[in-house]
Design an enzyme around this catalytic site. Sequence first.
Site, PDB file in Angstrom:
ATOM      1  N   LYS A  17      86.869  35.399  59.303  1.00 42.61           N
ATOM      2  CA  LYS A  17      87.896  34.467  58.820  1.00 42.61           C
ATOM      3  C   LYS A  17      89.203  35.222  58.669  1.00 42.61           C
ATOM      4  O   LYS A  17      89.232  36.307  58.097  1.00 42.61           O
ATOM      5  CB  LYS A  17      87.461  33.866  57.483  1.00 42.61           C
ATOM      6  CG  LYS A  17      88.468  32.880  56.920  1.00 42.61           C
ATOM      7  CD  LYS A  17      87.879  32.024  55.813  1.00 42.61           C
ATOM      8  CE  LYS A  17      88.898  31.073  55.215  1.00 42.61           C
ATOM      9  NZ  LYS A  17      89.490  30.151  56.201  1.00 42.61           N
ATOM     10  N   HIS A  58      83.143  33.736  52.515  1.00 44.60           N
ATOM     11  CA  HIS A  58      83.211  33.357  53.933  1.00 44.60           C
ATOM     12  C   HIS A  58      82.740  34.486  54.844  1.00 44.60           C
ATOM     13  O   HIS A  58      82.670  35.645  54.443  1.00 44.60           O
ATOM     14  CB  HIS A  58      84.645  32.972  54.317  1.00 44.60           C
ATOM     15  CG  HIS A  58      85.018  31.588  53.898  1.00 44.60           C
ATOM     16  ND1 HIS A  58      85.446  31.288  52.630  1.00 44.60           N
ATOM     17  CD2 HIS A  58      85.010  30.406  54.584  1.00 44.60           C
ATOM     18  CE1 HIS A  58      85.698  29.992  52.545  1.00 44.60           C
ATOM     19  NE2 HIS A  58      85.433  29.426  53.713  1.00 44.60           N
TER      20      HIS A  58
HETATM   21  N1  LIG Z   1      89.269  22.081  57.698  1.00 45.70           N
HETATM   22  C1  LIG Z   1      88.007  22.490  57.881  1.00 45.70           C
HETATM   23  O1  LIG Z   1      87.033  21.780  57.568  1.00 45.70           O
HETATM   24  C2  LIG Z   1      87.776  23.822  58.517  1.00 45.70           C
HETATM   25  C3  LIG Z   1      88.853  24.597  58.827  1.00 45.70           C
HETATM   26  N2  LIG Z   1      88.691  25.781  59.473  1.00 45.70           N
HETATM   27  C4  LIG Z   1      89.916  26.466  59.857  1.00 45.70           C
HETATM   28  O2  LIG Z   1      90.107  26.290  61.255  1.00 45.70           O
HETATM   29  C5  LIG Z   1      90.827  27.386  61.788  1.00 45.70           C
HETATM   30  C6  LIG Z   1      90.075  27.966  62.980  1.00 45.70           C
HETATM   31  O3  LIG Z   1      88.864  28.522  62.532  1.00 45.70           O
HETATM   32  P1  LIG Z   1      87.808  29.128  63.576  1.00 45.70           P
HETATM   33  O4  LIG Z   1      87.435  28.092  64.573  1.00 45.70           O
HETATM   34  O5  LIG Z   1      86.761  29.786  62.757  1.00 45.70           O
HETATM   35  O6  LIG Z   1      88.712  30.251  64.276  1.00 45.70           O
HETATM   36  P2  LIG Z   1      88.526  30.892  65.744  1.00 45.70           P
HETATM   37  O7  LIG Z   1      89.340  32.153  65.739  1.00 45.70           O
HETATM   38  O8  LIG Z   1      87.083  30.958  66.106  1.00 45.70           O
HETATM   39  O9  LIG Z   1      89.212  29.811  66.708  1.00 45.70           O
HETATM   40  C7  LIG Z   1      90.588  29.634  66.848  1.00 45.70           C
HETATM   41  C8  LIG Z   1      90.854  29.385  68.328  1.00 45.70           C
HETATM   42  O10 LIG Z   1      92.212  28.999  68.477  1.00 45.70           O
HETATM   43  C9  LIG Z   1      92.676  29.581  69.698  1.00 45.70           C
HETATM   44  N3  LIG Z   1      94.137  29.574  69.707  1.00 45.70           N
HETATM   45  C10 LIG Z   1      94.992  30.477  69.197  1.00 45.70           C
HETATM   46  N4  LIG Z   1      96.269  30.112  69.443  1.00 45.70           N
HETATM   47  C11 LIG Z   1      96.217  28.929  70.119  1.00 45.70           C
HETATM   48  C12 LIG Z   1      97.193  28.033  70.628  1.00 45.70           C
HETATM   49  N5  LIG Z   1      98.507  28.291  70.498  1.00 45.70           N
HETATM   50  N6  LIG Z   1      96.777  26.906  71.259  1.00 45.70           N
HETATM   51  C13 LIG Z   1      95.470  26.631  71.405  1.00 45.70           C
HETATM   52  N7  LIG Z   1      94.483  27.449  70.945  1.00 45.70           N
HETATM   53  C14 LIG Z   1      94.854  28.580  70.299  1.00 45.70           C
HETATM   54  C15 LIG Z   1      92.051  30.983  69.692  1.00 45.70           C
HETATM   55  O11 LIG Z   1      92.044  31.568  70.983  1.00 45.70           O
HETATM   56  C16 LIG Z   1      90.645  30.655  69.194  1.00 45.70           C
HETATM   57  O12 LIG Z   1      89.768  30.350  70.271  1.00 45.70           O
HETATM   58  C17 LIG Z   1      91.028  28.339  60.619  1.00 45.70           C
HETATM   59  O13 LIG Z   1      92.294  28.106  60.028  1.00 45.70           O
HETATM   60  C18 LIG Z   1      89.924  27.956  59.656  1.00 45.70           C
HETATM   61  O14 LIG Z   1      90.204  28.292  58.312  1.00 45.70           O
HETATM   62  C19 LIG Z   1      87.446  26.249  59.794  1.00 45.70           C
HETATM   63  C20 LIG Z   1      86.334  25.540  59.467  1.00 45.70           C
HETATM   64  C21 LIG Z   1      86.408  24.254  58.812  1.00 45.70           C
HETATM   65  O1  LIG Z   2      87.502  29.642  58.286  1.00 41.41           O
HETATM   66  C1  LIG Z   2      86.486  28.984  57.937  1.00 41.41           C
HETATM   67  O2  LIG Z   2      85.364  29.240  58.345  1.00 41.41           O
HETATM   68  C2  LIG Z   2      86.680  27.847  57.018  1.00 41.41           C
HETATM   69  N1  LIG Z   2      87.890  27.487  56.711  1.00 41.41           N
HETATM   70  C3  LIG Z   2      88.268  26.417  55.860  1.00 41.41           C
HETATM   71  C4  LIG Z   2      88.973  26.946  54.637  1.00 41.41           C
HETATM   72  O3  LIG Z   2      89.744  27.916  54.746  1.00 41.41           O
HETATM   73  O4  LIG Z   2      88.809  26.370  53.559  1.00 41.41           O
HETATM   74  C5  LIG Z   2      87.118  25.487  55.547  1.00 41.41           C
HETATM   75  C6  LIG Z   2      85.801  26.177  55.366  1.00 41.41           C
HETATM   76  O5  LIG Z   2      85.854  26.898  54.182  1.00 41.41           O
HETATM   77  C7  LIG Z   2      85.490  27.090  56.556  1.00 41.41           C
END
Ligand SMILES: NC(=O)C1=CN([C@@H]2O[C@H](COP(=O)(O)OP(=O)(O)OC[C@H]3O[C@@H](n4cnc5c(N)ncnc54)[C@H](O)[C@@H]3O)[C@@H](O)[C@H]2O)C=CC1
Ligand SMILES: O=C(O)C1=N[C@H](C(=O)O)C[C@H](O)C1
Length: 252
Positions: free
Chosen positions: A143, A139
Amino acid sequence: MTESAEPIRVGVLGARGRMGLEVCKAVDGAPDLELVAMIDQGDVLFSAEEGHAQVLVDFTSPDVVMDNLRWAIEHGINVVVGTTGFTEQRLDQVRGWLAAKPGVGVLIAPNFGIAAVLMMQFAAKAARYFESAEIIEQHHPRKFDAPSGTATRTAQVIAAARAEAGLGPMPDATKEEVEGARGANIDGVRVHAVRSAGLLAHQEVLFGTDGEILTIRHDSLDRVSFMPGVLLSVRNVGRLPGLTIGIDSLLD
Ligand SMILES: NC(=O)C1=CN([C@@H]2O[C@H](COP(=O)(O)OP(=O)(O)OC[C@H]3O[C@@H](n4cnc5c(N)ncnc54)[C@H](O)[C@@H]3O)[C@@H](O)[C@H]2O)C=CC1
Ligand SMILES: O=C(O)C1=N[C@H](C(=O)O)C[C@H](O)C1
């Protein structure tokens, strides 16, 4: 959507984040959905006056997602969660909150990418035929969790398939000279997490038996890859009361 149906009102939590921004764009571009709220760390970036959200989408962080979920369930709002960090204990807590609000739907998916879901399904299918299985996830360096939610889920489904097939522990005579050298152990499956500039989200599942290796690889090259799965979930979570894990059931 039939001609007369009202659009589903959607709010996005984590709207300033890497995923949140992409989700806002995708919801905004879908004719059957209406973006009514964008929230990030308590800041309301946008809130429409027409009505409250019927579905909240959460891409925040493992530290805050449980508070968001409890709040949404208590207010009777369906939730689609992409945020990672869901242990069995956390899932049980969510089930407990939902028991008091039986009409509410929560869908939590470790990965919304269709190809990633297929990668996990293929891994589950392959698992019974191989003595050894290891996962290497890769990643971007911003992350905040390791191993990834996807790798954890993949390890769990491989372990379950191995147990069902009556396979014992994997062959491994190695003594770890440096702690962590063999990666994390999730239900008996080793998981190795790589973080590097230039990466987005990638995973290899390596299966081995005498004289043969099978590698199943998945690459997310752009965050748009997650959007079809997110939108599918938003459209369906309202007719799925209770807790749904993963989007597999929506793809059948
Ligand atoms: N399930 C999936 O397909 C995917 C899951 N993810 C997951 O999504 C999560 C976020 O990833 P990213 O967007 O890369 O992180 P990021 O750090 O870019 O975004 C997270 C956002 O949440 C905000 N935040 C923090 N506390 C908050 C609250 N209490 N209320 C509202 N907003 C709040 C932060 O200020 C930030 O803007 C991670 O856990 C990641 O692993 C990421 C990509 C795909
Ligand atoms: O943080 C990410 O970027 C991603 N998070 C998810 C995970 O933890 O599996 C999904 C994807 O891998 C991207």
